[in-house]
Design an enzyme around this catalytic site. Structure first.
Site, PDB file in Angstrom:
ATOM      1  N   GLU A   1     119.111  39.516  79.787  1.00 52.25           N
ATOM      2  CA  GLU A   1     120.377  39.296  80.494  1.00 52.25           C
ATOM      3  C   GLU A   1     120.085  39.058  81.970  1.00 52.25           C
ATOM      4  O   GLU A   1     119.884  40.027  82.724  1.00 52.25           O
ATOM      5  CB  GLU A   1     121.282  40.527  80.376  1.00 52.25           C
ATOM      6  CG  GLU A   1     121.703  40.866  78.966  1.00 52.25           C
ATOM      7  CD  GLU A   1     122.980  41.709  78.954  1.00 52.25           C
ATOM      8  OE1 GLU A   1     123.923  41.309  78.271  1.00 52.25           O
ATOM      9  OE2 GLU A   1     123.043  42.742  79.647  1.00 52.25           O
TER      10      GLU A   1
ATOM     11  N   GLU B   1     123.505  47.276  84.547  1.00 52.30           N
ATOM     12  CA  GLU B   1     124.503  48.066  85.268  1.00 52.30           C
ATOM     13  C   GLU B   1     124.058  49.522  85.402  1.00 52.30           C
ATOM     14  O   GLU B   1     124.344  50.181  86.398  1.00 52.30           O
ATOM     15  CB  GLU B   1     125.869  47.937  84.573  1.00 52.30           C
ATOM     16  CG  GLU B   1     126.501  46.585  84.882  1.00 52.30           C
ATOM     17  CD  GLU B   1     127.410  46.032  83.812  1.00 52.30           C
ATOM     18  OE1 GLU B   1     127.871  46.785  82.931  1.00 52.30           O
ATOM     19  OE2 GLU B   1     127.664  44.806  83.846  1.00 52.30           O
TER      20      GLU B   1
END
Ligand code: 13P
Length: 250
Positions: free
Chosen positions: A167, A97
């Site tokens: 991830e 992010e």
């Protein structure tokens, strides 16, 4: 034998009142789980609260980002030593992010990794490919590039003082995580790449898995040989869910 580690990434959720309830429930829930390590990475303003509530428990705490610099005219940034002042053991570095929304580049992420180590924290260094990259078959290429940025800067011995987290970006927040087999393949790729440089470092470094880790898939993921724990977003905000994932690791 690598000890499993479960880390909650709270992202930008919570407030003083809800944090207190959540942290107290987590402490109570994991109190007797002594065979793995647990931590929560809270929003920076709540580090003082996390420290006050979690000290002298078996739950560590950390931050979700930091500057690579120790001081300077960097409005809105937080220096590594400031996190240390609030007892942080961990700091997430290079979360997708931040890479995406804040344009954090591989060299910046590598500099942050080194800065965290220099201040005595364990960076939780995130790597992972986007959906587009995944669908184009670029997973290994992307993960290798991200990993090499840190390896080139601090070497495998430095890397294994921190924690890695794979991830896949396409699995984050979707409720549809990678299958244990798919995840294991990438974790093993990462470990082999480190082993190529330093076998001992590769055997030591913990590689967490993140992206829609839930109670339903945690035990299976954690049973894979190269998955050493979980980096949990959504499910870490619900005490029973997070505790159940910690139980699976324990
Ligand atoms: P979710 O568990 O909500 O998919 O988030 C994963 C994550 O980004 C942890 O850092």
């Amino acid at each position: 034998m690598r000890r499993k580690l479960v880390v909650g990434n709270w992202k930008m959720y919570g407030n003083l009142e809800s944090n207190k309830v959540l942290l107290e429930a987590i402490i109570k829930g994991v109190h007797d789980y002594r065979n793995a390590d647990y931590a929560v990475c809270v929003p920076t303003p709540y580090l003082f609260q996390a420290q006050a509530i979690l000290q002298d428990t078996n739950v560590a705490w950390g931050a979700q980002n930091m500057s690579q610099f120790e001081a300077g005219a960097f409005t809105g940034s937080v220096a590594p030593h400031m996190l240390v002042d609030f007892g942080c053991s961990y700091v997430i570095i290079g979360h997708s992010e931040r890479r995406e929304l804040c344009n954090e580049s591989d060299p910046v992420v590598a500099a942050k990794f080194e800065a965290a180590l220099n201040d005595g924290m364990k960076p939780i260094f995130c790597v992972g490919e986007t959906r587009e990259e995944y669908e184009s078959g670029l997973t290994e290429q992307v993960v290798a590039r991200q990993l090499d940025a840190v390896l080139n800067r601090i070497g495998p011995k430095g890397l294994c003082q921190g924690v890695l987290a794979y991830e896949p970006v396409w699995a984050i927040g979707t409720g549809r995580g990678a299958t244990p087999q798919k995840a294991q393949a990438v974790h093993s790729f990462i470990r082999n790449r480190v082993a190529h440089l330093d076998k001992a470092a590769a055997a030591k470094v913990r590689i967490l898995h993140g992206g829609s880790v839930r109670v339903a898939n945690a035990a299976q993921l954690l049973s894979m040989p190269d998955i050493d724990g979980a980096l949990v977003g959504h499910a870490s905000l619900v005490a029973e869910e997070f505790v159940a994932i910690c139980r699976a690791a324990n």
